[in-house]
Design a protein around this motif. Structure first.
Motif, PDB file in Angstrom:
ATOM      1  N   ALA A  75       0.840  -1.199   0.000  1.00 34.66           N
ATOM      2  CA  ALA A  75       0.000   0.000   0.000  1.00 34.66           C
ATOM      3  C   ALA A  75       0.872   1.246   0.000  1.00 34.66           C
ATOM      4  N   ALA A  76       1.924   1.253   0.823  1.00 35.88           N
ATOM      5  CA  ALA A  76       2.818   2.405   0.881  1.00 35.88           C
ATOM      6  C   ALA A  76       3.516   2.627  -0.452  1.00 35.88           C
ATOM      7  N   ALA A  77       3.837   1.533  -1.164  1.00 33.39           N
ATOM      8  CA  ALA A  77       4.461   1.672  -2.483  1.00 33.39           C
ATOM      9  C   ALA A  77       3.544   2.421  -3.443  1.00 33.39           C
ATOM     10  N   ASN A  78       2.255   2.093  -3.393  1.00 33.27           N
ATOM     11  CA  ASN A  78       1.297   2.772  -4.255  1.00 33.27           C
ATOM     12  C   ASN A  78       1.187   4.249  -3.901  1.00 33.27           C
ATOM     13  N   TYR A  79       1.225   4.556  -2.619  1.00 33.47           N
ATOM     14  CA  TYR A  79       1.141   5.952  -2.192  1.00 33.47           C
ATOM     15  C   TYR A  79       2.387   6.735  -2.635  1.00 33.47           C
ATOM     16  N   LEU A  80       3.557   6.095  -2.533  1.00 32.77           N
ATOM     17  CA  LEU A  80       4.783   6.759  -2.980  1.00 32.77           C
ATOM     18  C   LEU A  80       4.739   7.020  -4.485  1.00 32.77           C
ATOM     19  N   GLY A  81       4.238   6.040  -5.239  1.00 37.20           N
ATOM     20  CA  GLY A  81       4.101   6.241  -6.674  1.00 37.20           C
ATOM     21  C   GLY A  81       3.117   7.347  -6.987  1.00 37.20           C
ATOM     22  N   TYR A  82       2.038   7.413  -6.242  1.00 38.34           N
ATOM     23  CA  TYR A  82       1.038   8.469  -6.420  1.00 38.34           C
ATOM     24  C   TYR A  82       1.661   9.834  -6.167  1.00 38.34           C
ATOM     25  N   LEU A  83       2.486   9.932  -5.117  1.00 39.54           N
ATOM     26  CA  LEU A  83       3.187  11.175  -4.826  1.00 39.54           C
ATOM     27  C   LEU A  83       4.158  11.536  -5.951  1.00 39.54           C
ATOM     28  N   ALA A  84       4.903  10.539  -6.443  1.00 40.27           N
ATOM     29  CA  ALA A  84       5.842  10.795  -7.531  1.00 40.27           C
ATOM     30  C   ALA A  84       5.115  11.283  -8.788  1.00 40.27           C
TER      31      ALA A  84
END
Length: 391
Positions: free
Chosen positions: A52-61
């Motif tokens: 889930a955190a990976a998806n959030y980091l990608g969303y931020l990027a």
């Protein structure tokens, strides 16, 4: 679809709705109802939090990339929709946690392009047609996509299907939407079709308090939005029950935007936004009070029925205040939201206890939401008197 047809408000709403359904309902949120299926195959809750955190980091990027590059809205939406389809299909073939982490990161990045691109593209056409009030149908797409993804995962859980073919089915659905929306997204609204100037407009100062409140929204809602079905599975070991939480969440999100859209013009976006965050705080606290199925479903309604209203109101207000920098302002809002979402799971890991995984994170999330709602409510009257009604 030719340019004249593309400018038709109903067609714009349909294309935008489907785009957000795929980019957000699948690219961003399909992992939530899929998590119980993956847990049944051995994925731990900790590993689920990492994905889930990976998806959030990608969303931020992706949001930061939109701020820097400032792409044309339709082009950003096209790239994002195609990327979401590819990344979702790849989840069906991921050989391990590391590859799954990579695909969830990439899907998050593509989802940010979809949200910023589709929102700016559709809002531009709707404003051109004098139908800004039709944004309710546009943003209902997110909830419809969540309900569809949740329904597919629910059927998979009830039928005992493996996670991989379920991911593949979601990927094919995302690919179909991307192909359907490809041609319409090639036509930009006249007001936004110009070339990006050599020195792009800066985001006005008046937008930055909204950006901070939008970040608080991302932090506050992420606990139930990510872990509610998994929590339901801990207490109710029946796929027919815990699997139904996310479709309820999505239906509430879709219905709420349709119901709230007329209120934006009458009451103002900030007032609607503040009220939505207050109701969301109640939904965040409900699992602390009770973990019985009715409380979990009511929590899904409170959170699902407000987070897209807050998103719709926040992005519309940012677009109104930002003027020529609308796309960049919406990218800044999305980046703040993604930052809050990324910090949420980390906070869960720090605050959670083995005997009580929900109370302390929920109390903090509710406090953040209520604080942001108070800021918005305090600024509502002066903003309305200076700026006039939201259009």
């Amino acid at each position: 679809m030719d340019a004249q047809r593309a400018s038709s408000a109903p067609w714009v709403s349909v294309v935008g709705m489907l785009g957000l359904a795929s980019g957000m309902g699948i690219g961003r949120f399909a992992f939530t109802p899929m998590l119980p299926l993956m847990q049944a195959e051995g994925l731990s809750l900790l590993a689920g939090g990492q994905l889930a955190a990976a998806n959030y980091l990608g969303y931020l990027a992706g949001a930061l990339a939109c701020m820097v590059v400032n792409p044309r809205a339709g082009a950003a939406a096209r790239a994002g929709l195609l990327g979401v389809a590819v990344c979702t299909l790849a989840m069906a073939a991921s050989p391990g946690l590391q590859m799954a982490w990579l695909w969830r990161w990439a899907a998050g990045m593509c989802s940010a392009f979809v949200l910023v691109g589709v929102s700016a593209w559709a809002m531009g056409w709707l404003a051109q047609a004098g139908r800004s009030g039709a944004v309710g149908g546009l943003f209902a797409g997110v909830g419809l996509g969540m309900a569809a993804a949740g329904g597919i995962a629910w059927l998979a859980g009830v039928g005992g299907w493996p996670a991989a073919p379920t991911w593949a089915g979601l990927g094919l659905l995302a690919l179909a939407v991307g192909l359907l929306a490809w041609q319409p997204l090639g036509h930009e609204a006249p007001a936004t079709a110009h070339h990006v100037p050599a020195r792009p407009s800066r985001v006005p100062r008046a937008v930055w308090p909204l950006v901070a409140c939008y970040g608080a929204l991302g932090f506050g809602y992420i606990l139930p939005a990510t872990f509610l079905p998994a929590l339901a599975r801990l207490w109710v070991d029946d796929a027919r029950v815990f699997g139904a939480v996310w479709p309820v969440f999505g239906v509430a999100a879709a219905a709420s935007t349709m119901a709230a859209a007329p209120r934006l013009a009458r009451q103002g976006a900030r007032r609607v936004w503040a009220a939505a965050m207050g109701v969301m705080a109640v939904g965040v606290l409900l699992p602390v009070v009770s973990t019985r199925p009715p409380a979990l479903v009511l929590s899904a309604v409170c959170v699902g029925g407000t987070f897209m209203v807050a998103t719709m109101a926040g992005l519309q207000e940012a677009r109104r205040l930002a003027g020529a920098a609308a796309t960049r302002a919406m990218a800044a809002m999305t980046a703040a939201f993604a930052t809050g979402q990324w910090l949420g799971p980390l906070t869960v890991g720090v605050l959670t206890r083995a005997d009580d995984p929900i109370t302390r994170p929920s109390l903090l999330a509710a406090a953040v939401l209520l604080s942001a709602a108070a800021v918005l409510a305090a600024r509502t009257a002066p903003a309305a008197s200076r700026s006039g009604p939201t259009r």
